[in-house]
Enzyme design. Sequence first.
Site, short mmCIF file in Angstrom:
data_model
loop_
_atom_site.label_atom_id
_atom_site.label_comp_id
_atom_site.label_asym_id
_atom_site.label_seq_id
_atom_site.Cartn_x
_atom_site.Cartn_y
_atom_site.Cartn_z
CB THR A 415 -53.23 47.92 8.63
OG1 THR A 415 -52.26 48.31 7.67
CG2 THR A 415 -52.66 48.03 9.98
CD GLU A 435 -48.66 49.28 2.58
OE1 GLU A 435 -49.35 50.15 3.16
OE2 GLU A 435 -48.80 48.98 1.40
CD GLU A 453 -45.58 47.86 6.50
OE1 GLU A 453 -46.38 48.78 6.33
OE2 GLU A 453 -45.92 46.70 6.76
CG ASP A 456 -46.14 52.25 4.20
OD1 ASP A 456 -46.91 52.28 3.22
OD2 ASP A 456 -46.49 51.86 5.32
CB SER A 480 -46.13 53.69 10.03
OG SER A 480 -47.41 53.16 10.29
N GLY A 502 -54.44 52.65 5.94
CA GLY A 502 -53.43 53.46 5.26
C GLY A 502 -53.39 54.85 5.88
#
Length: 594
Positions: A415, A435, A453, A456, A480, A502
Amino acid sequence: MRLLAPLIAAAVFSTALFAQTATDAIAPEAGTSTTVAATSPEIAAALEAKAAGKPVEAENWMVAAANPLAVSAGARVLRDGGTAADAMVAVQAVLGLVEPQSSGLGGGAFLVWYDGASGVLTTLDGRETAPLAATPKLFLDDTGQPLEFFDAVVGGLSVGTPGTPRLMEMAQKRWGKSDWSGLFDEAIALAENGFAVSPRLAELVAGDAERLSRFPATAAYFLPDGNPIAAGDTLMNTAYAATLQAIAEGGADAFYYGPVAEDIVATLAGAAGNPGLLAPIDLATYRVVERDPACVTYRAHEVCGMGPPSSGALTVGQILGMLRDTDLAALGPGSAEAWRRIGDASRLAFADRGRYMADSDFVPMPAGLTADGYLAERAQLLDTDKALEDVEPGNPDWDHAMLWGDDQSIEFPSTSHISIVDSYGNALSMTTTIENGFGSRLMTGGGFLLNNELTDFSFATHEDGRPIANRVEPGKRPRSSMAPSIVLKDGKPVLVVGSPGGSRIIGYVAQAIIAHLDWGMDVQQTVAMGHALNRFGTFDLEAGTTAEALAPALEALGYEVSIGERNSGLHAIAIGDGLSGGADPRREGIALGG
Ligand code: GLY
């Protein structure tokens, strides 16, 4: 595609220089470098300030992000009278080219906006969505067992509907002043003429070469002739330039419909060994959602950020809320007692996060997760003199009773974060992602990587017969940890901050706010400070920093400690009489102001 001559031979500033001069030396991330070339005197000065551990100061505007070329593009927009929303579009367009491993058109983002004219704070949710064809069993194998993490990540299954292009457009339409199409000029020119591969990009490509080699288009770009691109190589991406040109002319619709969209679907469907489910309907129906910010009061400030589907602001808010009655200023940053309370507040907050936090458009969440009374009750658990032995989720107020299992998702650091203040008094905090590093590893014909993503989400659907709130559902947004934040005092912004990393994002951001508000650190000290984090019991201490020196005292309090790289990418702007910008010395970014 690959020119071997370096694009620009220029001044180079290294981690070693920083370590000699900064107040709190940082060990570089394993296998990566923070060495980056300065391509203009302005960038050279910003790199020099960072290396010396000093903030960048300015009067009117400031932009801080993860790559000097992207920051420079944003600075040009701001200098020409653009707003923070205009500058964000230019920064994001360049980041998608020069830092493609972290964010881009194929990903999602959360944006927090303070409006200088109205004094209103709001947020935009550009998070990816699960395809309508996805089910809670997306990441289970034929026997009902969760897939191995990287078997799920690499390929089409993990790709959610991208939100970043629509978010860029919505923010700029709402708050921009510049001509939309001109905001892509710098990124298009860099993509067509080439940019110098940064040391960090080169090292991450080399470290991920096997996965990047699995898909022909990805391999052709990052491993031309079978070899990883090297630092200083000139890399062009004419396909990306064409995609940006289409968006510049046609808006985000040029991404969500027509050839770019058709190519995304074809890329996913054709992913060898792991095709995806994303369909044209998912792209055509994607919507950015405006949501109220999630705020808590801390030290007479309002700390505001992105609520669900992010757990960022709620978890940061819980940590800070539980520390209200702890005199962290008196204890100081070198105190193990301070870190015991911060660390166990974080563990308690992560327990609630794992049980309750998910996309609240799909699952009911307790109303009282950051209620004063609830956090005061949870804070009483900290009134001890050693590490907590058992950490369980609490019982915040519910609208109605729900029984959930605990989340079982896995998150890896990745990220990018963008902080901007403009000359109209607007402030923007945006965390943006694909991600995992290089996302799904699928490169489209449009010259950008697609996210992973959806990993997640929790791979498991249930725990002990109870459903998991963050399970996959069609159209749902994965939970997230991103925590783009704006801190207000008397209703006015005083700090804009956020980080990649993360689930460690939460600890990085909470620590930055404590460092600035409680310990009086300037923004560069704030972002450079060694990290101590505790999510699940073990104290993660940053090697080679003052945090590592806490290890014996924390062990004596009963903690296991783990010492290693803690690769934040904090970008912060403090707003006082003037503006003061800080860029994380662990990465390649800078702050520029004017
Ligand atoms: N994928 C990083 C995050 O959303 O927290």
